[in-house]
Design a protein around this motif. Structure first.
Motif, PDB file in Angstrom:
ATOM      1  N   ARG A  38      -8.824   3.147  -2.842  1.00 49.29           N
ATOM      2  CA  ARG A  38      -8.078   2.054  -2.038  1.00 49.29           C
ATOM      3  C   ARG A  38      -7.781   0.734  -3.117  1.00 49.29           C
ATOM      4  NH1 ARG A  38      -5.826   1.638   2.610  1.00 49.29           N
ATOM      5  NH2 ARG A  38      -6.661   3.341   4.046  1.00 49.29           N
ATOM      6  N   ALA A  42      -4.209  -0.655  -4.090  1.00 55.59           N
ATOM      7  CA  ALA A  42      -3.821  -2.235  -3.900  1.00 55.59           C
ATOM      8  C   ALA A  42      -3.270  -2.878  -5.141  1.00 55.59           C
ATOM      9  CB  ALA A  42      -4.808  -2.929  -3.383  1.00 55.59           C
ATOM     10  N   PRO A  48      -1.519   4.576  -0.241  1.00 58.51           N
ATOM     11  CA  PRO A  48      -3.052   4.828  -0.495  1.00 58.51           C
ATOM     12  C   PRO A  48      -3.144   6.564  -0.660  1.00 58.51           C
ATOM     13  CG  PRO A  48      -3.189   3.219   1.068  1.00 58.51           C
ATOM     14  CD  PRO A  48      -1.777   3.544   0.759  1.00 58.51           C
ATOM     15  N   ASN A  49      -2.212   7.096   0.117  1.00 59.74           N
ATOM     16  CA  ASN A  49      -2.121   8.575   0.166  1.00 59.74           C
ATOM     17  C   ASN A  49      -1.421   9.076  -1.294  1.00 59.74           C
ATOM     18  OD1 ASN A  49      -2.716   8.906   2.812  1.00 59.74           O
ATOM     19  ND2 ASN A  49      -0.598   8.620   3.461  1.00 59.74           N
TER      20      ASN A  49
ATOM     21  N   GLY B  27      -2.349   7.610   9.513  1.00 55.44           N
ATOM     22  CA  GLY B  27      -2.646   7.495   8.340  1.00 55.44           C
ATOM     23  C   GLY B  27      -1.440   7.636   7.149  1.00 55.44           C
ATOM     24  N   HIS B 170      -5.993  -2.142   2.167  1.00 60.70           N
ATOM     25  CA  HIS B 170      -6.862  -1.647   2.918  1.00 60.70           C
ATOM     26  C   HIS B 170      -6.771  -2.086   4.313  1.00 60.70           C
ATOM     27  CE1 HIS B 170      -8.654  -5.673   1.797  1.00 60.70           C
ATOM     28  NE2 HIS B 170      -9.267  -5.532   3.213  1.00 60.70           N
ATOM     29  N   GLU B 173      -5.979   0.195   6.898  1.00 58.70           N
ATOM     30  CA  GLU B 173      -6.660   1.316   7.229  1.00 58.70           C
ATOM     31  C   GLU B 173      -6.047   2.573   7.185  1.00 58.70           C
ATOM     32  OE1 GLU B 173      -8.726  -0.640  10.200  1.00 58.70           O
ATOM     33  OE2 GLU B 173      -9.311  -2.211   8.876  1.00 58.70           O
ATOM     34  N   ASP B 174      -6.396   3.586   8.150  1.00 62.29           N
ATOM     35  CA  ASP B 174      -5.818   4.768   8.100  1.00 62.29           C
ATOM     36  C   ASP B 174      -5.015   4.876   9.377  1.00 62.29           C
ATOM     37  OD1 ASP B 174      -8.010   4.975   9.971  1.00 62.29           O
ATOM     38  OD2 ASP B 174      -8.453   6.769   9.702  1.00 62.29           O
TER      39      ASP B 174
END
Lengths: 127, 229
Positions: A38, A42, A48-49, B27, B170, B173-174
């Motif tokens: 994460r 950022a 994020p994937n 996601g 974040h 999120e997913d």
């Protein structure tokens, strides 16, 4: 964590490449904790994937180790770290050779120019 | 997963959607791109159940869409829907009263993330800040899917960057996100999947990393091929 990405290579491989450079130049050392997926996403401003995929790739290449519930760490295997550095150097030299070869410069002249330019560039960066 | 199957919609005799099919995963960030006008917003509205369609079906996690979709999906329109005389704080209170699944903690976090002051009035916000507040109102609802209509259009570069940063953070999120846009530059590294629409049909659907890996092409490269090919 400041990396710029091009649009045509997979971003996750560019992230792996970035980590390899940081290992080669000593910014990341054996056993050092690295950011969570994460945090990496950022700071590098990536998906994020993609961060997840980059870490998975680095785990498969044994560059990092991840134990459950702990932050991932750079491997402590010095052989691997050493080979990362060698790999980067060889690849860079090979691509240099590929572009210089058609010009057909005598090796002595070439080495002299490389030496001059290299020390000039390094002193500019204050190294 | 959001599954859009053979979606067809007519305005009068003109078909704005002519058998549109695609999927958007939880996601992942899916980007609906269309060079000229129609189709994108209509697709989002259809997923929300805000507009009817003549043929096709939409499934969300295997369920047909119904009037309770707002518990599962949030729609962020491209223009602010709050009353201009409200302060940001009042607007958030309004949302909290209406949505059981409003997440005040995330709302406050987003406010800090965007460096906005809750005492500002909606009417006094710049275009960029209005877009951020719009986004905040949608993202602070606890849902599995978020649909954003043109979050980047007509705003300054720094606001665009800040909005793009949210996608890497974040705060998403997913959840599954579908964005419509015609400007891809700010988010090329951030999206998982691209659907290229034109005149109501899907011209191409692809995964961005896979495209880079297998064909060495950027999103813009593919767009150029498909739209100008």
């Amino acid at each position: 964590m400041n990396a710029t990405f091009n649009n045509r290579d997979p971003v996750y491989l560019q992230v792996v490449r970035y980590f390899k450079e940081q290992i080669a130049n000593g910014n990341l050392v054996a056993g050092q904790e690295i950011p969570s997926r994460r945090e990496l996403a950022a700071t590098m401003k990536i998906n994020p994937n993609t961060a997840q995929k980059a870490y998975k790739e680095m785990e498969e290449q044994d560059l990092i180790t991840t134990e459950r519930n702990y932050p991932s760490k750079i491997t402590k295997n010095e052989n691997i770290l050493q080979s990362v550095r060698e790999e980067l150097i060889i690849t860079a030299v090979e691509s240099f050779l590929q572009s210089i070869r058609p010009i057909n410069v005598p090796i002595d002249e070439l080495l002299r120019i490389v030496q001059e330019k290299y020390s000039k560039e390094s002193s500019k960066e204050g190294l | 997963m959001i599954e859009v199957n053979q979606l067809t919609k007519k305005f009068g005799r003109k078909k704005v959607l002519d058998g549109v099919s695609f999927t958007a995963n939880k996601g992942e960030i899916t980007c609906l791109i269309g060079i000229n006008g129609v189709g994108k917003t209509t697709t989002l509205k259809a997923i929300m159940g805000l507009t009817s369609f003549s043929k096709g079906s939409i499934l969300i996690d295997g369920q047909k869409i119904n009037k309770n979709m707002y518990e599962k999906v949030a729609f962020i329109p491209d223009a602010i829907t709050m009353l201009p005389q409200m302060t940001i704080k009042q607007a958030m209170q309004f949302m909290q009263d209406f949505y059981q699944n409003w997440n005040q903690e995330r709302a406050t976090e987003l406010l800090t993330f965007f460096k906005l002051d809750e005492k500002s009035r909606i009417s006094e916000l710049s275009k960029g800040n209005t877009a951020k507040i719009n986004l905040l109102m949608g993202l602070a609802i606890d849902v599995d899917y978020i649909l954003m209509d043109e979050p980047f259009s007509g705003i300054d570069i720094f606001s665009r960057e800040q909005i793009a940063d949210v996608f890497a953070s974040h705060l998403i999120e997913d959840r599954g996100v579908i964005i419509t846009t015609h400007e891809i530059n700010d988010i090329e590294h951030l999206i998982d999947k691209v659907i290229l629409l034109d005149n109501g049909i899907v011209l191409k659907e692809f995964n961005t990393e896979q495209m880079r890996q297998e064909e060495g092409k950027s999103v813009v490269d593919v767009m150029r091929e498909v739209y100008q090919g």
